[in-house]
Design an enzyme around this catalytic site. Structure first.
Site, PDB file in Angstrom:
ATOM      1  N   GLY A 108      48.354 -13.251 -64.994  1.00 23.96           N
ATOM      2  CA  GLY A 108      49.145 -12.615 -66.060  1.00 23.96           C
ATOM      3  C   GLY A 108      50.243 -13.468 -66.659  1.00 23.96           C
ATOM      4  CD  GLU A 166      54.468 -11.688 -61.879  1.00 23.98           C
ATOM      5  OE1 GLU A 166      53.802 -12.283 -62.742  1.00 23.98           O
ATOM      6  OE2 GLU A 166      53.940 -10.978 -61.019  1.00 23.98           O
ATOM      7  CG  ASP A 223      55.239  -1.520 -62.843  1.00 27.99           C
ATOM      8  OD1 ASP A 223      56.098  -0.722 -63.228  1.00 27.99           O
ATOM      9  OD2 ASP A 223      54.048  -1.190 -62.666  1.00 27.99           O
TER      10      ASP A 223
END
Ligand code: IMP
Ligand code: MG
Length: 180
Positions: free
Chosen positions: A45, A99, A103
């Protein structure tokens, strides 16, 4: 782009992403001048964010990659799977974990713990997006691109079941996609 039809709303535009990388890159360059900086990106990601932010870092640095996963669809499984380790020895390095999104915080808490056990000199976190509503661990990012509401977002590296990573902005995925 055909993928656009699954996006309900643009949350962070290409222009804003560029501004975020410039702002954070400037701050990181200042804070890490004279240090032994190792930028560690979390696959997959964070690759797009890593590629953009590293170009804004003006002090000496090395880069490396780790891979973990905890997501299935739009929900975290709560269990982090370790998939790829660093190539560079973190002993004595000033590590900055790059990152895509913070979350629940479970993934970053796990990564930080692994690196702490390996004698890194310092470990900090740079997260493009911060979704504080869903936090389940007391992890805090040292550098944050943008705080966002509790929505499932894709694009700029972020995926839904491995799709949408190539969208150049961050958008809210239309719930009709995952409620199908
Ligand atoms: P955490 O462990 O819950 O903090 O989750 C971190 C990882 O979950 C991130 O690196 C992403 O890969 C993924 N993730 C969390 N929220 C989203 C989202 O809104 N869209 C896409 N991936 C997400
Ligand atoms: Mg990720």
């Amino acid at each position: 782009m055909q993928l656009d039809k699954d996006i309900e709303r643009v949350l962070v535009s290409e222009e804003e992403l560029k501004e975020i990388c410039q702002r954070l890159g400037k701050q990181i360059s200042k804070d890490y001048e004279g240090k032994d900086l190792l930028l560690v990106s979390v696959l997959k990601g964070a690759v797009v964010f890593m590629a953009d932010i590293m170009k804004e870092v003006t002090c000496d640095c090395q880069i490396d990659f780790m891979a973990v996963s905890s997501y299935s669809g739009t929900k975290t499984t709560g269990v982090v799977k370790f998939k790829k380790d660093l190539d560079v020895d973190p002993d004595g390095k000033d590590i900055l974990i790059v990152e895509d999104i913070l979350d629940s915080g479970i993934t970053l808490a796990y990564l930080k713990k692994i690196l702490e056990d390996r004698n890194a000199k310092s470990i900090k976190i740079c997260a493009l997006l911060d979704k504080p509503a869903n936090r389940k661990s007391d992890i805090v990012a040292d550098y944050v691109g943008k705080v966002i509401p509790d929505e499932f977002v894709v694009g700029y590296g972020l995926d839904y079941n491995e799709k949408y990573r190539n969208i150049p902005y961050v958008g809210i995925l239309s719930p009709s996609v995952y409620n199908k």
